[in-house]
Design a protein around this motif. Structure first.
Motif, PDB file in Angstrom:
ATOM      1  N   HIS A  36     -16.143  20.995 -38.788  1.00 22.50           N
ATOM      2  CA  HIS A  36     -16.255  20.040 -37.688  1.00 22.50           C
ATOM      3  C   HIS A  36     -15.891  18.626 -38.116  1.00 22.50           C
ATOM      4  O   HIS A  36     -15.237  17.892 -37.360  1.00 22.50           O
ATOM      5  N   ARG A  37     -16.280  18.219 -39.310  1.00 27.75           N
ATOM      6  CA  ARG A  37     -16.017  16.860 -39.782  1.00 27.75           C
ATOM      7  C   ARG A  37     -14.521  16.574 -39.832  1.00 27.75           C
ATOM      8  O   ARG A  37     -14.045  15.534 -39.326  1.00 27.75           O
ATOM      9  N   TYR A  38     -13.741  17.501 -40.430  1.00 27.51           N
ATOM     10  CA  TYR A  38     -12.297  17.291 -40.539  1.00 27.51           C
ATOM     11  C   TYR A  38     -11.616  17.439 -39.172  1.00 27.51           C
ATOM     12  O   TYR A  38     -10.627  16.752 -38.876  1.00 27.51           O
ATOM     13  N   ALA A  39     -12.130  18.334 -38.355  1.00 30.41           N
ATOM     14  CA  ALA A  39     -11.546  18.515 -37.025  1.00 30.41           C
ATOM     15  C   ALA A  39     -11.665  17.238 -36.198  1.00 30.41           C
ATOM     16  O   ALA A  39     -10.746  16.865 -35.455  1.00 30.41           O
ATOM     17  N   GLU A  40     -12.804  16.554 -36.352  1.00 30.16           N
ATOM     18  CA  GLU A  40     -12.985  15.290 -35.626  1.00 30.16           C
ATOM     19  C   GLU A  40     -12.008  14.224 -36.107  1.00 30.16           C
ATOM     20  O   GLU A  40     -11.520  13.408 -35.317  1.00 30.16           O
ATOM     21  N   VAL A  47      -8.985  14.788 -37.269  1.00 31.23           N
ATOM     22  CA  VAL A  47      -7.680  15.122 -36.689  1.00 31.23           C
ATOM     23  C   VAL A  47      -7.634  14.705 -35.221  1.00 31.23           C
ATOM     24  O   VAL A  47      -6.615  14.224 -34.725  1.00 31.23           O
ATOM     25  N   GLN A  48      -8.748  14.859 -34.508  1.00 31.26           N
ATOM     26  CA  GLN A  48      -8.799  14.476 -33.098  1.00 31.26           C
ATOM     27  C   GLN A  48      -8.577  12.981 -32.914  1.00 31.26           C
ATOM     28  O   GLN A  48      -8.121  12.537 -31.852  1.00 31.26           O
ATOM     29  N   MET A  49      -8.876  12.177 -33.927  1.00 38.78           N
ATOM     30  CA  MET A  49      -8.602  10.742 -33.840  1.00 38.78           C
ATOM     31  C   MET A  49      -7.123  10.501 -33.590  1.00 38.78           C
ATOM     32  O   MET A  49      -6.741   9.573 -32.859  1.00 38.78           O
ATOM     33  N   SER A  50      -6.293  11.316 -34.204  1.00 40.58           N
ATOM     34  CA  SER A  50      -4.854  11.190 -34.008  1.00 40.58           C
ATOM     35  C   SER A  50      -4.408  11.829 -32.702  1.00 40.58           C
ATOM     36  O   SER A  50      -3.619  11.255 -31.951  1.00 40.58           O
ATOM     37  N   LEU A  51      -4.949  13.032 -32.398  1.00 37.66           N
ATOM     38  CA  LEU A  51      -4.509  13.768 -31.215  1.00 37.66           C
ATOM     39  C   LEU A  51      -4.929  13.083 -29.914  1.00 37.66           C
ATOM     40  O   LEU A  51      -4.192  13.143 -28.922  1.00 37.66           O
ATOM     41  N   ASN A  52      -6.101  12.447 -29.904  1.00 35.13           N
ATOM     42  CA  ASN A  52      -6.611  11.826 -28.681  1.00 35.13           C
ATOM     43  C   ASN A  52      -6.133  10.394 -28.485  1.00 35.13           C
ATOM     44  O   ASN A  52      -6.357   9.802 -27.433  1.00 35.13           O
ATOM     45  N   ASP A  53      -5.505   9.840 -29.493  1.00 38.05           N
ATOM     46  CA  ASP A  53      -5.088   8.437 -29.422  1.00 38.05           C
ATOM     47  C   ASP A  53      -3.818   8.297 -28.598  1.00 38.05           C
ATOM     48  O   ASP A  53      -2.928   9.151 -28.649  1.00 38.05           O
ATOM     49  N   ASP A  54      -3.746   7.229 -27.803  1.00 40.63           N
ATOM     50  CA  ASP A  54      -2.509   6.896 -27.107  1.00 40.63           C
ATOM     51  C   ASP A  54      -1.592   6.215 -28.121  1.00 40.63           C
ATOM     52  O   ASP A  54      -1.858   5.085 -28.538  1.00 40.63           O
ATOM     53  N   PRO A  55      -0.518   6.894 -28.528  1.00 45.00           N
ATOM     54  CA  PRO A  55       0.310   6.335 -29.605  1.00 45.00           C
ATOM     55  C   PRO A  55       1.017   5.043 -29.242  1.00 45.00           C
ATOM     56  O   PRO A  55       1.478   4.319 -30.109  1.00 45.00           O
ATOM     57  N   PHE A  56       1.099   4.743 -27.940  1.00 47.72           N
ATOM     58  CA  PHE A  56       1.818   3.543 -27.509  1.00 47.72           C
ATOM     59  C   PHE A  56       0.901   2.577 -26.775  1.00 47.72           C
ATOM     60  O   PHE A  56       1.353   1.683 -26.077  1.00 47.72           O
ATOM     61  N   GLY A  57      -0.406   2.755 -26.921  1.00 48.91           N
ATOM     62  CA  GLY A  57      -1.353   1.834 -26.305  1.00 48.91           C
ATOM     63  C   GLY A  57      -1.340   0.501 -27.028  1.00 48.91           C
ATOM     64  O   GLY A  57      -0.881   0.385 -28.156  1.00 48.91           O
ATOM     65  N   GLY A  58      -1.859  -0.504 -26.362  1.00 49.70           N
ATOM     66  CA  GLY A  58      -1.902  -1.832 -26.986  1.00 49.70           C
ATOM     67  C   GLY A  58      -1.240  -2.888 -26.152  1.00 49.70           C
ATOM     68  O   GLY A  58      -1.313  -4.077 -26.469  1.00 49.70           O
TER      69      GLY A  58
END
Length: 291
Positions: A181-185, A187-198
């Motif tokens: 679960h720790r590593y999966a979370e 990875v989710q930081m990258s998957l859930n992030d809007d890559p072009f937000g800001g």
């Protein structure tokens, strides 16, 4: 006062073909210089009393020339819709647009007689200078950035670059399945992030301080040391995929940044042009109303 006609033609400026800046052996540059020199010469010998101003015969002459040039220059937006060869091809029109637009700096300044104040006349002059400055910026970016944009993109299209990001996300999601679960979370930081937000600032600067992929890679390496230990195949694969995604993101963000720099000036240039036309008519009306 240039619009997308500059965008269509500026790439030629750095190629082997004759670009609009060099059109006809700099024909319109020479004409613009001749107009400017004649205006300066007459101004130098014109004895206006008590001092040069827009109300003298010379001031009216330059004002008429300047107003005519401004209105003609705005017609590039209409002219660019048709591509025709010859003397008044789009390339010729754009060349004239650029150099005659720059000559307005001399013509309009001498028209004012260097008399400025808090009035509609000075407003029209200030707006004209802002339009010219934004046009110079447009010429610069469209002469230089398309080549940089092409080099950054390489042989791929924008759609292909975005597809590559989506494929990396799918691979990251699959690689994270066997992790705890720790590593999966992480990875989710990258998957859930809007890559072009800001927002616009991030787009123009290319800086994304809250990038989820960068944070995820840093977290993975904090958990496992600088590099995952040999034998931790799943974590090694996650680390490699995150590194690949960060490189792909950097490339796409640079692509979007260059496109934004190419396009943003129009959001300044065009509204300023309309404001200038309005101020110009107010200036002309007030001059003849109080004449």
């Amino acid at each position: 006062m240039a619009t997308r006609g500059v965008r269509q033609l500026a790439v030629d400026g750095g190629s082997k073909h004759e670009g609009f800046l060099r059109y006809g052996g700099y024909r319109w540059l020479k004409i613009a210089l001749a107009i400017s020199f004649a205006a300066i010469l007459i101004y130098a010998f014109h004895d206006a009393r008590p001092r040069p101003n827009g109300g003298t015969w010379y001031g009216y002459l330059l004002g008429t020339i300047g107003a005519g040039l401004i209105l003609w220059l705005t017609m590039l937006g209409v002219r660019k819709r048709t591509m025709t060869p010859g003397r008044w091809s789009l390339k010729a029109w754009t060349s004239a647009h650029v150099y005659l637009g720059l000559s307005l700096v001399i013509v309009a300044t001498l028209h004012t007689g260097f008399q400025f104040g808090w009035n509609v006349h000075t407003l029209a002059y200030a707006l004209m200078m802002l339009v010219i400055l934004s046009g110079i910026y447009g010429i610069g970016v469209y002469s230089a950035l398309p080549r940089v944009l092409s080099n950054n993109r390489g042989e791929t299209t924008q759609m292909q670059m975005l597809d590559s990001l989506r494929q990396l996300d799918r691979q990251l999601d699959q690689a994270a399945q066997p992790l705890d679960h720790r590593y999966a979370e992480i990875v989710q930081m990258s998957l859930n992030d809007d890559p072009f937000g800001g927002g616009l600032i991030a787009r123009l600067t290319g800086r994304y301080p809250k990038c989820g992929t960068r944070a995820a890679q840093a977290a993975i390496r904090t958990e496992t040391g600088d590099r995952p230990a040999i034998g931790q195949d799943a974590i090694e694969r996650i680390d490699v995929l995150l590194e690949r995604k960060e490189a792909a993101l950097s490339r796409v963000r640079q692509h979007l940044r260059l496109k934004a720099l190419l396009e943003i000036w129009l959001y300044v240039h065009v509204p300023l042009t309309f404001a200038l036309i309005a101020a110009l008519f107010a200036h002309i009306f007030s001059v003849f109303f109080y004449w």
